[in-house]
Design a protein around this motif. Sequence first.
Motif, PDB file in Angstrom:
ATOM      1  N   LEU A 150       0.835  -1.232   0.000  1.00 50.94           N
ATOM      2  CA  LEU A 150       0.000   0.000   0.000  1.00 50.94           C
ATOM      3  C   LEU A 150       0.866   1.277   0.000  1.00 50.94           C
ATOM      4  N   ALA A 151       2.207   1.221   0.107  1.00 50.41           N
ATOM      5  CA  ALA A 151       2.952   2.463  -0.091  1.00 50.41           C
ATOM      6  C   ALA A 151       2.523   3.055  -1.409  1.00 50.41           C
ATOM      7  N   ALA A 152       2.092   4.261  -1.431  1.00 52.91           N
ATOM      8  CA  ALA A 152       1.468   4.869  -2.597  1.00 52.91           C
ATOM      9  C   ALA A 152       2.475   5.358  -3.606  1.00 52.91           C
ATOM     10  N   GLY A 153       3.746   5.334  -3.251  1.00 53.96           N
ATOM     11  CA  GLY A 153       4.757   5.816  -4.161  1.00 53.96           C
ATOM     12  C   GLY A 153       4.779   7.319  -4.295  1.00 53.96           C
ATOM     13  N   LEU A 154       4.252   7.995  -3.304  1.00 51.28           N
ATOM     14  CA  LEU A 154       4.225   9.461  -3.315  1.00 51.28           C
ATOM     15  C   LEU A 154       5.080   9.987  -2.183  1.00 51.28           C
ATOM     16  N   LEU A 155       5.718  11.106  -2.389  1.00 48.49           N
ATOM     17  CA  LEU A 155       6.505  11.713  -1.302  1.00 48.49           C
ATOM     18  C   LEU A 155       5.554  12.447  -0.397  1.00 48.49           C
ATOM     19  N   LEU A 156       5.098  11.769   0.635  1.00 46.05           N
ATOM     20  CA  LEU A 156       4.131  12.316   1.567  1.00 46.05           C
ATOM     21  C   LEU A 156       4.793  12.543   2.908  1.00 46.05           C
ATOM     22  N   ALA A 157       4.119  13.194   3.856  1.00 44.78           N
ATOM     23  CA  ALA A 157       4.637  13.343   5.213  1.00 44.78           C
ATOM     24  C   ALA A 157       3.862  12.466   6.138  1.00 44.78           C
ATOM     25  N   ALA A 158       4.262  12.379   7.405  1.00 50.21           N
ATOM     26  CA  ALA A 158       3.756  11.345   8.290  1.00 50.21           C
ATOM     27  C   ALA A 158       2.300  11.515   8.598  1.00 50.21           C
ATOM     28  N   VAL A 159       1.615  10.401   8.582  1.00 55.47           N
ATOM     29  CA  VAL A 159       0.232  10.367   9.019  1.00 55.47           C
ATOM     30  C   VAL A 159       0.170   9.450  10.216  1.00 55.47           C
ATOM     31  N   VAL A 160      -0.414   9.876  11.275  1.00 58.10           N
ATOM     32  CA  VAL A 160      -0.407   9.130  12.526  1.00 58.10           C
ATOM     33  C   VAL A 160      -1.112   7.818  12.354  1.00 58.10           C
ATOM     34  N   PRO A 161      -0.619   6.699  12.879  1.00 54.99           N
ATOM     35  CA  PRO A 161      -1.339   5.454  12.837  1.00 54.99           C
ATOM     36  C   PRO A 161      -2.687   5.608  13.510  1.00 54.99           C
TER      37      PRO A 161
ATOM     38  N   ASP B  23     -10.082   5.525  -4.303  1.00 59.94           N
ATOM     39  CA  ASP B  23      -9.079   4.464  -4.387  1.00 59.94           C
ATOM     40  C   ASP B  23      -7.835   4.869  -3.605  1.00 59.94           C
ATOM     41  N   THR B  24      -6.925   3.938  -3.447  1.00 59.60           N
ATOM     42  CA  THR B  24      -5.748   4.163  -2.600  1.00 59.60           C
ATOM     43  C   THR B  24      -4.873   5.298  -3.107  1.00 59.60           C
ATOM     44  N   MET B  25      -4.619   5.337  -4.416  1.00 63.34           N
ATOM     45  CA  MET B  25      -3.752   6.375  -4.954  1.00 63.34           C
ATOM     46  C   MET B  25      -4.352   7.763  -4.769  1.00 63.34           C
ATOM     47  N   SER B  26      -5.650   7.875  -4.990  1.00 62.08           N
ATOM     48  CA  SER B  26      -6.304   9.166  -4.810  1.00 62.08           C
ATOM     49  C   SER B  26      -6.243   9.604  -3.355  1.00 62.08           C
ATOM     50  N   LEU B  27      -6.486   8.664  -2.457  1.00 62.67           N
ATOM     51  CA  LEU B  27      -6.440   8.991  -1.033  1.00 62.67           C
ATOM     52  C   LEU B  27      -5.036   9.415  -0.628  1.00 62.67           C
ATOM     53  N   ALA B  28      -4.046   8.673  -1.058  1.00 62.35           N
ATOM     54  CA  ALA B  28      -2.671   8.999  -0.700  1.00 62.35           C
ATOM     55  C   ALA B  28      -2.269  10.367  -1.235  1.00 62.35           C
ATOM     56  N   ASP B  29      -2.697  10.680  -2.449  1.00 57.59           N
ATOM     57  CA  ASP B  29      -2.381  11.978  -3.026  1.00 57.59           C
ATOM     58  C   ASP B  29      -3.038  13.104  -2.226  1.00 57.59           C
ATOM     59  N   MET B  30      -4.278  12.908  -1.796  1.00 51.74           N
ATOM     60  CA  MET B  30      -4.946  13.931  -1.004  1.00 51.74           C
ATOM     61  C   MET B  30      -4.274  14.114   0.348  1.00 51.74           C
ATOM     62  N   VAL B  31      -3.846  13.023   0.955  1.00 51.38           N
ATOM     63  CA  VAL B  31      -3.139  13.130   2.232  1.00 51.38           C
ATOM     64  C   VAL B  31      -1.841  13.903   2.049  1.00 51.38           C
ATOM     65  N   LYS B  32      -1.139  13.650   0.951  1.00 49.25           N
ATOM     66  CA  LYS B  32       0.080  14.399   0.660  1.00 49.25           C
ATOM     67  C   LYS B  32      -0.211  15.899   0.589  1.00 49.25           C
ATOM     68  N   GLN B  33      -1.272  16.236  -0.097  1.00 51.50           N
ATOM     69  CA  GLN B  33      -1.605  17.652  -0.238  1.00 51.50           C
ATOM     70  C   GLN B  33      -1.861  18.312   1.112  1.00 51.50           C
ATOM     71  N   VAL B  34      -2.530  17.573   2.002  1.00 53.34           N
ATOM     72  CA  VAL B  34      -2.852  18.136   3.314  1.00 53.34           C
ATOM     73  C   VAL B  34      -1.627  18.175   4.217  1.00 53.34           C
ATOM     74  N   VAL B  35      -0.897  17.077   4.264  1.00 57.10           N
ATOM     75  CA  VAL B  35       0.184  16.948   5.252  1.00 57.10           C
ATOM     76  C   VAL B  35       1.498  17.538   4.764  1.00 57.10           C
ATOM     77  N   VAL B  36       1.856  17.264   3.537  1.00 51.12           N
ATOM     78  CA  VAL B  36       3.137  17.729   3.015  1.00 51.12           C
ATOM     79  C   VAL B  36       3.027  19.144   2.448  1.00 51.12           C
TER      80      VAL B  36
END
Length: 310
Positions: A7-18, A278-291
């Motif tokens: 599930l690593a999205a392959g995006l340079l994201l910042a940490a999301v708390v477990p 989907d997973t990629m879309s979610l990961a990209d949105m998290v990147k936008q918010v966190v990173v």
Amino acid sequence: MTRTRFLAAGLLLAAVVPLAACGGGSDPLAPATSPAAGSTGGSTGAAGSVKIGSADFPEAALLGEIYAQALEAQGRSVTRQFNIGSRETYLKAITGGEVDVLPEYTGSLLNYYDKNAKVVQPDEVYAALQKAVPQGLTVLDKSTAEDKNSLAVTKETANAWSLKAIPDLAAHQADLTIGAPPEFKTRQQGLVGLKSVYNITPKEFRPLQSQATVEALKNGQVKAANIFSTDPSIVANGFVVLEDPQSLFGSDNVVPLVRSDKADSVKGVLNTVSAKLDTMSLADMVKQVVVDKRDASTVAKKWLANVGLA
């Protein structure tokens, strides 16, 4: 916030708390909680309004904002109660009626309700979860988006200890320190499961939150860390996610948990959201918010517009 679930999205994201945080108390919403960064409070007190809550980590609050805006686009009045706390806390809020809808994760939620559950495949987990949720609650359609718990180590540790999978840690228990949210200590998808499934007991457990977990792993203060599979820090720091051959962490698809008396009125909209996510879309949105530090409500609005839901 032991996901349960990334599930690593392959995006340079910042940490999301477990999927976890300390919580408790008889009133899970006291004192008043703050909404997700940049989100509005929504309409409050209106008859028939939908109260949407979330766990206290960025991805959960973002998902709550997506649900809220999707319902508002259909003319529904929404009250936001984001960042409530850990699963142990926010489930009290939904069973007590303080919130009506929560973004959840299938495997982690199933494990919370049934610690003996053995299923690991997405459809099997979802079917078991539908039976496990208590009376008065129901889960709507699951999405294909997945964010699960994992154990990660640095490349240096992986090379020094010849680590590829979680069982490989067994030979290094005397030197093993694990960093994770506090509830990881008592959860099946945590130290309990590491012992029962892999016969691994670390020398030390360090309860950590948010970016502190990532920093402790980077700095060598812990040898392994519980990090969500969509966590941007995995790619950014070259962490090695250990394989989980016995599926201790299982599948963890995003799914709306709702009060049964609200299900009919929200399922059309929220099931459509799940069908689009989907997973990629979610990961990209998290990147936008966190990173990228973008406003969660803006990120949610753009995604909903892109998929035709706003």
